[in-house]
Scaffold this motif. Structure first.
Motif, mmCIF file in Angstrom:
data_model
loop_
_atom_site.group_PDB
_atom_site.id
_atom_site.type_symbol
_atom_site.label_atom_id
_atom_site.label_comp_id
_atom_site.label_asym_id
_atom_site.label_seq_id
_atom_site.Cartn_x
_atom_site.Cartn_y
_atom_site.Cartn_z
ATOM 1 N N THR A 25 0.804 -1.234 0.063
ATOM 2 C CA THR A 25 -0.156 -0.081 -0.135
ATOM 3 C C THR A 25 0.912 1.272 0.016
ATOM 4 O O THR A 25 0.634 2.182 -0.943
ATOM 5 C CB THR A 25 -0.996 0.053 1.341
ATOM 6 N N ALA A 29 1.168 3.891 -3.027
ATOM 7 C CA ALA A 29 0.770 5.161 -2.980
ATOM 8 C C ALA A 29 1.877 6.094 -3.030
ATOM 9 O O ALA A 29 1.598 7.425 -3.397
ATOM 10 C CB ALA A 29 -0.035 5.236 -1.287
ATOM 11 N N GLU A 32 1.944 6.766 -6.953
ATOM 12 C CA GLU A 32 0.815 7.388 -7.300
ATOM 13 C C GLU A 32 0.709 8.958 -6.754
ATOM 14 O O GLU A 32 0.531 9.546 -7.596
ATOM 15 C CB GLU A 32 -0.464 6.610 -6.811
ATOM 16 N N GLY A 33 0.957 9.142 -5.686
ATOM 17 C CA GLY A 33 1.184 10.499 -4.808
ATOM 18 C C GLY A 33 2.207 11.351 -5.593
ATOM 19 O O GLY A 33 2.129 12.611 -5.764
ATOM 20 N N ILE A 36 0.561 12.072 -9.406
ATOM 21 C CA ILE A 36 -0.630 12.774 -9.414
ATOM 22 C C ILE A 36 -0.674 14.256 -9.630
ATOM 23 O O ILE A 36 -1.420 14.974 -10.618
ATOM 24 C CB ILE A 36 -1.417 12.315 -8.407
ATOM 25 N N PHE A 149 -1.919 4.430 3.326
ATOM 26 C CA PHE A 149 -2.256 5.103 1.901
ATOM 27 C C PHE A 149 -1.880 6.662 2.046
ATOM 28 O O PHE A 149 -1.375 7.211 1.517
ATOM 29 C CB PHE A 149 -3.575 4.768 1.704
ATOM 30 N N ARG A 150 -2.407 7.245 3.110
ATOM 31 C CA ARG A 150 -2.238 8.589 3.506
ATOM 32 C C ARG A 150 -0.681 9.046 3.591
ATOM 33 O O ARG A 150 -0.239 9.967 3.038
ATOM 34 C CB ARG A 150 -2.979 8.964 4.692
ATOM 35 N N GLY A 152 1.637 7.566 1.937
ATOM 36 C CA GLY A 152 2.366 7.532 0.660
ATOM 37 C C GLY A 152 1.934 8.627 -0.165
ATOM 38 O O GLY A 152 2.707 9.316 -0.787
ATOM 39 N N MET A 153 0.745 9.183 -0.083
ATOM 40 C CA MET A 153 0.011 10.118 -0.821
ATOM 41 C C MET A 153 0.710 11.379 -0.298
ATOM 42 O O MET A 153 1.044 12.526 -0.969
ATOM 43 C CB MET A 153 -1.426 10.298 -0.683
ATOM 44 N N GLY A 156 4.602 11.377 -1.342
ATOM 45 C CA GLY A 156 4.890 11.103 -2.672
ATOM 46 C C GLY A 156 5.000 12.563 -3.402
ATOM 47 O O GLY A 156 6.202 12.602 -4.132
ATOM 48 N N PRO A 157 4.537 13.823 -3.297
ATOM 49 C CA PRO A 157 4.892 14.957 -3.752
ATOM 50 C C PRO A 157 6.238 15.487 -3.663
ATOM 51 O O PRO A 157 6.693 16.140 -4.239
ATOM 52 C CB PRO A 157 3.659 15.710 -3.478
ATOM 53 N N GLN A 256 -10.229 18.992 -0.191
ATOM 54 C CA GLN A 256 -9.239 19.215 -1.307
ATOM 55 C C GLN A 256 -9.361 20.395 -1.935
ATOM 56 O O GLN A 256 -8.205 20.664 -2.443
ATOM 57 C CB GLN A 256 -9.034 17.873 -1.587
#
Length: 435
Positions: A25, A29, A32-33, A36, A149-150, A152-153, A156-157, A256
């Motif tokens: 996970t 994430a 993906e993070g 996106i 998941f949070r 990773g997101m 990620g940025p 968001q």
């Protein structure tokens, strides 16, 4: 499982799930993070205008919406672990196409494919945890899943920013996502299987009978009802509790969109807006495990109601601060309030879905459940945009507050009806046509 032994047992089980569930996970994430935030940028480089770039970015959500029900069918037939591996592998194909896309159409199709596979990956994890985690700490396990998941997101940025600083090319983040997917698939296929380590009826960890055979797919069942038959059989809970879940997803998603737009509306610079949104996100992330603790110890409503009331009140109060001299202060304060509310709601949708899903074959039901919640999340930005265009952002923000209060009322009515065991751990749900 007694109160004195539950924490140690819970920690042991959750630790065993790390390589199979939480590790993949985080990897998925993270990639993906990182990608996106740059999807609209790369779309613009391929010739998209602002509206088209936004449409391409939304293909990720559309793909996830379209993927939930087929994912339920796949998990029910080939099992959670194999579904996660296949979804990761197909996502890798989408990532390669994303990086090498010569035209905008191929790029948009690749984004859609990644969203479609993300739905399958997410549903497989949800189904796995639904059938393997004891009720006594189910909410903590699923809140931790939402928290990974949070994480990773959230990170990620920042990884994307570092890659851009080093390579100066947005495509570097796409290849990073590809590396994360390769590691994810390898971990799913070759990592320790928690079922083999924990499938011991003597320790009370699982409810299914131990036949001595290693289990690598879904728990065997006498009959598989199928996706659409399951939707019809559980239509009452989906139409009632599922609607409440959709309002929560909508309010989360609106946060968001509303916070950055509100900062622009009151004339703040980009750095200040980013700081407020970042603090809100940090508060959200910090509270994810507390939500699971509250739900396991006191019941689902003790997390759902405060979360919805806080977010509803935050939106509604924010709507009246536009013309105040201290509008920036109120913006920061209510941004923090929304972060607290969102943090308290971590894992609620996963946990309630697991609570009301059929015990023996949850995947088809969870496909429908996740479609409803994803639809709520996808509709909220459209609603905010439409109302703001026709009237004002303040009205749109206030409307989201009212939706939050309406969702709280729905949870108050339908959680005790459909999830009675949340008042006393160990009970049964007894859903279906009679529910």
């Amino acid at each position: 499982m007694s109160d004195s032994t539950e924490p140690a047992d819970a920690r042991a089980v959750l630790w065993k799930f790390g390589p199979m569930i939480y590790g993949p996970t985080v990897l998925f994430a993270l990639g993906e993070g990182a990608v996106i935030p740059l999807i609209p940028v790369i779309a613009a480089q391929l010739g998209a205008d602002v509206a088209t770039a936004a449409l391409v970015a939304s293909a990720l959500v559309v793909g996830q919406l379209c993927g939930n029900i087929p994912a339920g069918w796949a998990v029910a037939r080939i099992g959670e672990r194999l579904t996660m591996a296949i979804a990761g592998a197909i996502s890798l194909v989408g990532v390669v196409a994303l990086a090498l896309a010569p035209v905008l159409g191929v790029f948009a199709a690749s984004v859609f494919l990644i969203g479609f596979c993300a739905a399958a990956f997410g549903l497989a994890r949800h189904s796995f945890m639904t059938t393997r985690v004891p009720l006594t700490f189910r909410a903590r396990a699923l809140s931790l899943l939402g928290g990974t998941f949070r994480l990773g997101m959230f990170i990620g940025p920042f990884i994307a920013a570092g890659l851009l600083a080093v390579f100066g090319d947005e495509h570097a983040t796409i290849w990073f996502f590809g590396g994360c997917l390769i590691a994810c698939v390898l971990l799913v296929l070759f990592g320790p299987d928690p079922e083999k380590q924990l499938a011991n009826p003597a320790n009370g960890t699982f409810e299914q009978e131990d036949t001595g055979e290693p289990v690598s797919g879904s728990i065997p069942t006498v009959e598989r009802a199928g996706v659409f038959r399951t939707m019809w059989r559980y239509r009452r809970v989906l139409a009632r509790l599922g609607l409440a879940a959709a309002t929560l997803s909508a309010v989360r998603s609106a946060r968001q969109v509303v916070l950055p737009l509100w900062g622009v509306l009151i004339g703040l610079d980009a750095q200040t807006i980013a700081l407020v949104v970042g603090i809100s996100g940090a508060i959200d992330f910090a509270l994810f495990y507390a939500s699971g603790q509250v739900m396991d110890r006191f019941g689902r409503l003790w997390a759902a109601l405060p979360a919805m009331v806080l977010m509803g009140a935050g939106f509604l109060a924010l709507a009246f601060t536009h013309d105040l001299d201290s509008s920036a202060m109120w913006f920061a304060m209510f941004g923090a309030v929304l972060g607290v509310g969102n943090g308290l709601s971590s894992g609620i949708l996963l946990t309630l879905g697991a609570d009301v899903a059929p015990k023996t074959d949850p995947a088809p039901f969870l496909g429908s459940w996740r479609t409803l919640t994803d639809a709520g999340g996808a509709a909220a930005p459209l609603l905010v945009s439409g109302v703001a265009a026709l009237s004002s952002l303040a009205l749109a923000t206030g409307l989201m507050g009212l939706i939050g209060f309406a969702g709280a009322a729905l949870f108050a009515v339908f959680v005790p009806r459909f999830v009675p065991h949340t008042r006393s751990l160990g009970g049964e749900t007894g859903l279906g046509d009679s529910a």
